[in-house]
Design an enzyme around this catalytic site. Sequence first.
Site, PDB file in Angstrom:
ATOM      1  N   ALA A 170      42.580  -3.462  20.337  1.00  0.00           N
ATOM      2  CA  ALA A 170      42.670  -3.719  21.780  1.00  0.00           C
ATOM      3  C   ALA A 170      43.641  -2.734  22.399  1.00  0.00           C
ATOM      4  O   ALA A 170      44.799  -2.657  21.975  1.00  0.00           O
ATOM      5  CB  ALA A 170      43.143  -5.147  22.018  1.00  0.00           C
ATOM      6  N   THR A 171      43.181  -1.987  23.390  1.00  0.00           N
ATOM      7  CA  THR A 171      44.071  -1.031  24.066  1.00  0.00           C
ATOM      8  C   THR A 171      44.619  -1.597  25.370  1.00  0.00           C
ATOM      9  O   THR A 171      45.410  -0.942  26.043  1.00  0.00           O
ATOM     10  CB  THR A 171      43.319   0.288  24.366  1.00  0.00           C
ATOM     11  OG1 THR A 171      42.203  -0.022  25.205  1.00  0.00           O
ATOM     12  CG2 THR A 171      42.843   0.957  23.089  1.00  0.00           C
TER      13      THR A 171
ATOM     14  N   SER B 286      31.116  -4.908  25.738  1.00  0.00           N
ATOM     15  CA  SER B 286      31.877  -5.400  24.587  1.00  0.00           C
ATOM     16  C   SER B 286      30.996  -6.257  23.683  1.00  0.00           C
ATOM     17  O   SER B 286      31.079  -6.151  22.445  1.00  0.00           O
ATOM     18  CB  SER B 286      33.100  -6.196  25.050  1.00  0.00           C
ATOM     19  OG  SER B 286      33.984  -5.339  25.755  1.00  0.00           O
TER      20      SER B 286
ATOM     21  N   HIS C 295      37.818 -12.169  26.059  1.00  0.00           N
ATOM     22  CA  HIS C 295      37.291 -11.357  24.962  1.00  0.00           C
ATOM     23  C   HIS C 295      37.624 -11.997  23.620  1.00  0.00           C
ATOM     24  O   HIS C 295      36.791 -12.042  22.722  1.00  0.00           O
ATOM     25  CB  HIS C 295      37.868  -9.935  25.022  1.00  0.00           C
ATOM     26  CG  HIS C 295      37.139  -9.054  25.979  1.00  0.00           C
ATOM     27  ND1 HIS C 295      35.896  -8.547  25.702  1.00  0.00           N
ATOM     28  CD2 HIS C 295      37.460  -8.619  27.209  1.00  0.00           C
ATOM     29  CE1 HIS C 295      35.487  -7.819  26.721  1.00  0.00           C
ATOM     30  NE2 HIS C 295      36.412  -7.847  27.653  1.00  0.00           N
ATOM     31  N   LYS C 296      38.860 -12.502  23.488  1.00  0.00           N
ATOM     32  CA  LYS C 296      39.257 -13.125  22.228  1.00  0.00           C
ATOM     33  C   LYS C 296      38.394 -14.332  21.909  1.00  0.00           C
ATOM     34  O   LYS C 296      37.988 -14.557  20.772  1.00  0.00           O
ATOM     35  CB  LYS C 296      40.736 -13.558  22.286  1.00  0.00           C
ATOM     36  CG  LYS C 296      41.697 -12.402  22.087  1.00  0.00           C
ATOM     37  CD  LYS C 296      43.135 -12.899  21.926  1.00  0.00           C
ATOM     38  CE  LYS C 296      44.094 -11.722  21.755  1.00  0.00           C
ATOM     39  NZ  LYS C 296      45.506 -12.092  21.943  1.00  0.00           N
ATOM     40  N   GLU C 297      38.114 -15.142  22.954  1.00  0.00           N
ATOM     41  CA  GLU C 297      37.333 -16.359  22.725  1.00  0.00           C
ATOM     42  C   GLU C 297      35.915 -16.045  22.260  1.00  0.00           C
ATOM     43  O   GLU C 297      35.311 -16.819  21.526  1.00  0.00           O
ATOM     44  CB  GLU C 297      37.293 -17.216  24.003  1.00  0.00           C
ATOM     45  CG  GLU C 297      38.624 -17.919  24.232  1.00  0.00           C
ATOM     46  CD  GLU C 297      38.734 -18.524  25.627  1.00  0.00           C
ATOM     47  OE1 GLU C 297      37.708 -18.604  26.334  1.00  0.00           O
ATOM     48  OE2 GLU C 297      39.864 -18.899  26.010  1.00  0.00           O
TER      49      GLU C 297
END
Lengths: 173, 173, 173
Positions: free
Chosen positions: A37-38, A19, A53-55
């Site tokens: 985002a899946t 990622s 992942h968001k951070e």
Amino acid sequence: MMKHAHIALVTGGARSGKSALAERLVLQQGGGRVYIATAQAFDDEMSQRIQLHKERRDQGWITVEEPVDLVGVLSATDGQGTRLVDCLTLWLSNTMGQADIAALVAVLRQQRDPVVLVTNELGLGIVPDNALARQFRDAHGWMNQAVAEVADEVWMAVCGQPLRIKPAPAGQP
Amino acid sequence: MMKHAHIALVTGGARSGKSALAERLVLQQGGGRVYIATAQAFDDEMSQRIQLHKERRDQGWITVEEPVDLVGVLSATDGQGTRLVDCLTLWLSNTMGQADIAALVAVLRQQRDPVVLVTNELGLGIVPDNALARQFRDAHGWMNQAVAEVADEVWMAVCGQPLRIKPAPAGQP
Amino acid sequence: MMKHAHIALVTGGARSGKSALAERLVLQQGGGRVYIATAQAFDDEMSQRIQLHKERRDQGWITVEEPVDLVGVLSATDGQGTRLVDCLTLWLSNTMGQADIAALVAVLRQQRDPVVLVTNELGLGIVPDNALARQFRDAHGWMNQAVAEVADEVWMAVCGQPLRIKPAPAGQP
């Protein structure tokens, strides 16, 4: 027929830095950034992964959560900048292995804005005992091949480092 | 001692495009083409896989089915053109992990016609719980190393794309 | 701050030739050679693996067995020559996934003598059913990324052949 926009596929193992590599490829493109985002936050473990992942992503991203209708989201967001699809493995899993790969390839061929897609390598361990796991692994492998064929670039993340697969760094058959 | 004919090894994961890559390598060689299938059609799943492989190959192949005596078949078919062995993993499995790797290497060193061999990567997942699976994985890894050493070319299929392993595309230790 | 000594990381699957490749990298460095074994000989299978590794190395190695305090051993042996750490996966496993990766990276940055570290790829198979296995796989992946980042060279052994990952053989993003 016009050439579609730049398509990149990033593959690799669990915790291999896929990622982060995909995000670097998006930043290279410049312009708007859309994170597709899946993942579905079924449980605490998955919620935590999504949060991590968001951070990591900084400001300047639009986030779209769509577990199943990836083809529709790619059409709808074309024109908003480079899309990062994270990831194809969860999308295929969310559709119980029945995702329409041909429709995905068709929509990728029509994009005017770039797309970076993340997937996984699942087929490099011992053959699973479980027939359903083998079927999923097969469907997943066909998906990876189909997307890699339409992609301009394919990268494999190994220990967080990028290994270029396509275009081939050396001669190929 | 004369140099043996060209030997190529193709490895990769499940559904990674190994067989299709191996077939392209065979076509590059020109001349006759012999497909040596080591699969045994025990069940519907395997019969279906074998059928899919048959459909992809076009006319112009001789097919030999031999699950165990690969060494004998390589000797017997030398002079009929390029042989495609698909695959070493099933051959090792058919012999319960007791295949004579040294005899395979010896016969490869004597070939006058080229040979392309397909194998798998089995060792890149979590360590199997099962001691027999670990033993098979070890025997399989030694086999891959022995064949790669005698091979002129080694390729790894990733998402259907060829990654050259040998000769190394960059400097090596 | 002075540049630390040369650090190399060797990854790969089970029986892929990682340790033999790491030994060649150590020999390239010249000078003293220290083998740091993190394995614990709990059972016959593991004792046999350790014995095989010992037999392959020739004379001229100092061997240190230390399953847990890898950071302390690296400090204590700096000045005795090139260290081969075999392997990080067992070290992490011996600490139940709680190894202090930041301390390892810090000590690597301070070394005056070279270090070659062996690890494994564990994340390229089907997702394990077991939550503990997934947690270990994640911790292991983060460890590999952290060590690869500080390393000057990263290699992946495939069928006994070296594939260079870092520095990248081709352009990288």
